[in-house]
Design a protein around this motif. Sequence first.
Motif, mmCIF file in Angstrom:
data_model
loop_
_atom_site.group_PDB
_atom_site.id
_atom_site.type_symbol
_atom_site.label_atom_id
_atom_site.label_comp_id
_atom_site.label_asym_id
_atom_site.label_seq_id
_atom_site.Cartn_x
_atom_site.Cartn_y
_atom_site.Cartn_z
ATOM 1 N N LEU A 61 43.017 125.130 6.376
ATOM 2 C CA LEU A 61 42.872 124.209 7.052
ATOM 3 C C LEU A 61 41.498 124.972 8.190
ATOM 4 O O LEU A 61 42.680 126.531 8.361
ATOM 5 C CB LEU A 61 44.220 124.256 7.935
ATOM 6 C CG LEU A 61 45.101 122.910 7.030
ATOM 7 C CD1 LEU A 61 46.940 123.087 7.796
ATOM 8 C CD2 LEU A 61 44.111 121.497 6.542
ATOM 9 N N VAL A 62 41.044 124.402 8.909
ATOM 10 C CA VAL A 62 39.981 125.025 10.356
ATOM 11 C C VAL A 62 40.700 124.314 10.771
ATOM 12 O O VAL A 62 39.807 122.684 11.290
ATOM 13 C CB VAL A 62 38.721 125.049 9.270
ATOM 14 C CG1 VAL A 62 38.022 125.889 10.656
ATOM 15 C CG2 VAL A 62 39.008 125.611 8.518
ATOM 16 N N SER A 63 40.245 124.514 12.930
ATOM 17 C CA SER A 63 40.616 123.526 14.207
ATOM 18 C C SER A 63 39.857 124.303 15.026
ATOM 19 O O SER A 63 39.800 125.411 15.156
ATOM 20 C CB SER A 63 42.700 123.828 13.432
ATOM 21 O OG SER A 63 43.074 124.852 13.720
ATOM 22 N N SER A 64 39.567 123.127 15.410
ATOM 23 C CA SER A 64 39.118 124.036 17.057
ATOM 24 C C SER A 64 39.757 122.915 18.005
ATOM 25 O O SER A 64 40.036 121.435 17.579
ATOM 26 C CB SER A 64 37.904 123.531 16.582
ATOM 27 O OG SER A 64 37.143 124.289 17.592
ATOM 28 N N ILE A 96 33.645 123.344 13.473
ATOM 29 C CA ILE A 96 34.311 123.490 12.098
ATOM 30 C C ILE A 96 33.323 123.686 11.402
ATOM 31 O O ILE A 96 34.331 124.427 9.681
ATOM 32 C CB ILE A 96 35.685 123.548 12.183
ATOM 33 C CG1 ILE A 96 35.217 121.119 11.652
ATOM 34 C CG2 ILE A 96 36.752 123.114 13.202
ATOM 35 C CD1 ILE A 96 36.167 120.742 11.382
ATOM 36 N N LEU A 105 40.661 115.030 10.382
ATOM 37 C CA LEU A 105 41.408 114.181 11.509
ATOM 38 C C LEU A 105 41.274 114.485 12.781
ATOM 39 O O LEU A 105 40.828 116.097 13.440
ATOM 40 C CB LEU A 105 43.001 114.349 11.459
ATOM 41 C CG LEU A 105 43.905 115.801 11.701
ATOM 42 C CD1 LEU A 105 44.125 115.877 12.847
ATOM 43 C CD2 LEU A 105 44.747 115.731 10.374
ATOM 44 N N PHE A 160 40.732 117.909 20.159
ATOM 45 C CA PHE A 160 40.841 119.020 18.738
ATOM 46 C C PHE A 160 41.139 118.015 17.536
ATOM 47 O O PHE A 160 40.646 117.283 16.668
ATOM 48 C CB PHE A 160 42.403 118.781 18.830
ATOM 49 C CG PHE A 160 43.234 119.355 19.862
ATOM 50 C CD1 PHE A 160 43.485 120.887 20.292
ATOM 51 C CD2 PHE A 160 43.863 118.580 20.804
ATOM 52 C CE1 PHE A 160 44.067 121.086 21.924
ATOM 53 C CE2 PHE A 160 44.266 118.542 21.971
ATOM 54 C CZ PHE A 160 44.299 120.269 22.865
ATOM 55 N N VAL A 161 40.745 119.183 16.440
ATOM 56 C CA VAL A 161 39.942 118.549 15.205
ATOM 57 C C VAL A 161 40.616 119.626 14.027
ATOM 58 O O VAL A 161 40.810 120.513 14.455
ATOM 59 C CB VAL A 161 38.338 118.635 15.274
ATOM 60 C CG1 VAL A 161 37.824 120.216 15.040
ATOM 61 C CG2 VAL A 161 38.065 117.979 13.682
ATOM 62 N N VAL A 162 40.871 118.382 12.717
ATOM 63 C CA VAL A 162 41.605 119.829 11.483
ATOM 64 C C VAL A 162 40.622 119.584 10.270
ATOM 65 O O VAL A 162 40.686 118.499 10.412
ATOM 66 C CB VAL A 162 42.479 119.221 11.583
ATOM 67 C CG1 VAL A 162 43.181 120.557 10.447
ATOM 68 C CG2 VAL A 162 43.718 119.641 12.938
#
Lengths: 355, 355
Positions: A61-64, A96, A105, A160-162
């Motif tokens: 998972l990459v989130s920011s 990301i 998402l 916020f993104v995943v």
Amino acid sequence: MSKEQQSAYRDAGVDIDAQDEALHRVKDLVRATTTPGVLSELGSFGGLFRPSFEGLEEPVLVSSADGVGTKLRVAGLVGDYSTVGRDLVNHCVNDILVQGAEPLLFLDYVGAGVLESGSVVQLVEGVSSACRENGCALLGGETAEMPGFYQPGDYELVGFVVGLVDRPKILDGSKVSVGDVLVGLPSSGLHTNGYSLARHVLFERQGLTVDDPIPDVEPRRTVGEWLLDVHKSYLRAVRPLLGRDELRALAHITGGGLVDNLPRSLPAGCRAVVHTDSWEVPEPFRAIERLGGIERQEMFRVFNMGVGMALVVRREGLETVLAELRDHGEEPFVFGEVVAGDRGVELSGEGAEGS
Amino acid sequence: MSKEQQSAYRDAGVDIDAQDEALHRVKDLVRATTTPGVLSELGSFGGLFRPSFEGLEEPVLVSSADGVGTKLRVAGLVGDYSTVGRDLVNHCVNDILVQGAEPLLFLDYVGAGVLESGSVVQLVEGVSSACRENGCALLGGETAEMPGFYQPGDYELVGFVVGLVDRPKILDGSKVSVGDVLVGLPSSGLHTNGYSLARHVLFERQGLTVDDPIPDVEPRRTVGEWLLDVHKSYLRAVRPLLGRDELRALAHITGGGLVDNLPRSLPAGCRAVVHTDSWEVPEPFRAIERLGGIERQEMFRVFNMGVGMALVVRREGLETVLAELRDHGEEPFVFGEVVAGDRGVELSGEGAEGS
């Protein structure tokens, strides 16, 4: 709760009816972003998403998290909150993407002194349309009415993104080597960085309003139009290159410009030489530089200067990569190369001396 | 960028040195939350997390975004930002817990007119310590300096959590049936909801300051102390019950109180009857009700009134569940039951007539 019962809470500045109305309209915009992974109904406490790990060796998972900064103030002055939501999503998606991830998402947060339905809906319209364009689900979010905290008409917007990447395909700069080529993809304006300085120069020093044209700048557009150009997503153009050997690294050029962001994608012993005369720095950057009397050096530290996304590309695959990017509607340009040296960026070209 | 070169940007209100200093101290706090899933180094564009899906049939991500509301203003008045970060994390963790999820990762956003290092570090200290307590990684975040957008000393704080649940163990209210029992876990104060009304009553109507005691309230603590009590996390106490048949549903009692939040965990045809005299509504709720002359009905719509988390429990397993919660340091109490009827909440008890 009846309308009568709400009275004490409304006296304190919180209008639950207005919130409910905006939330109702927002629900449709959220539903429009549904992707196959979405499990939850709106109204749940948290959003549920079932990712597909098909074909992945080791899912990561990459989130920011990001905001839009004082571009929000420009939107408020223009009275149009329909674009900043797209800025926010595209900014997060690009952040990301540079690690090789595709978005799954997104969640947003909207804060204001009073949530005015029209503005909230405009904000979420932008978020929703960009989520659809990037193929990610708007899984939830939060709206907060904080009387006395925000100035009338001001909105805070946080995202916020995943995303998901297969571990062997993570881009972390380790594949970059001396001789690689720097390829730029044009930005669509300031994106979401440098607005405090831009506002200072244009509004405070020059005394312009959002409705004025910027002096001596072609095409003739208002300050508001220039400053609200939407932050571009590079997902569509770059996605076909992910996992390919020709693509060594990516850098999203945000706050700190090329000077701060390129090194984040370089390994030790590699130095980026940027030929600043290899592309034409677009308006409105030149106007801000000229009107504000700002050093070229500083401009490159604060603004993207026309390079929204930087690709580090293996020299042998360069022509193929350029052709593919063009096939996806981009206008890529070579703007430098990787040389041996301390990790960092060297600006080379007119007005870039002393860097 | 040299200090000289920063000058124009600093003139515009953005102090990059101060930001760097705070970010440096923040890095240590972030590292302290590292869990086995964390892959990324700080400074990457996005945070990388490799979840373990061991023993899960069908992994589902659960995510939620939240703010702290105008509790932040109270923190500013007291001059102590060390607690609101914990409020934020615990609020988010509880929000996904009610769907059966345990937290994996957390991201925060801090916005201010000027990021004062001391306050930023206090904020992140709170976030970091609560992340450690809840076993989730603080994977990244964003700090934004937005001159002119926030009032001096004000900070916005937004959080985002991602957790994991096995699909067969998702709690969505569908298992609830008539005859189930409502079990409450005590809140530790207002948590993060109702602060606009609380501030209105205590500061504006009563003219109190954060340093004054609330009149006629025992124990004798200042308004600031009462209002900054940290939002509790129920993860530790509830985790052992997840996936067990006795636990039918959970509801996190936040904005909207029992009246709005309990129905979100009920299926159609089920109605919650709440016996409002089955627990003692704690100070400071009674003080706010009394001093503000607020109807009991409205109090139950705005505040948690002492119930921080509600569990819907199968009657046959009730004693076991209560004993286990007590073993984990909780003081659970039965406060109602599920009856046949329209989905909703019925307040029954003294002062609750006409609901």
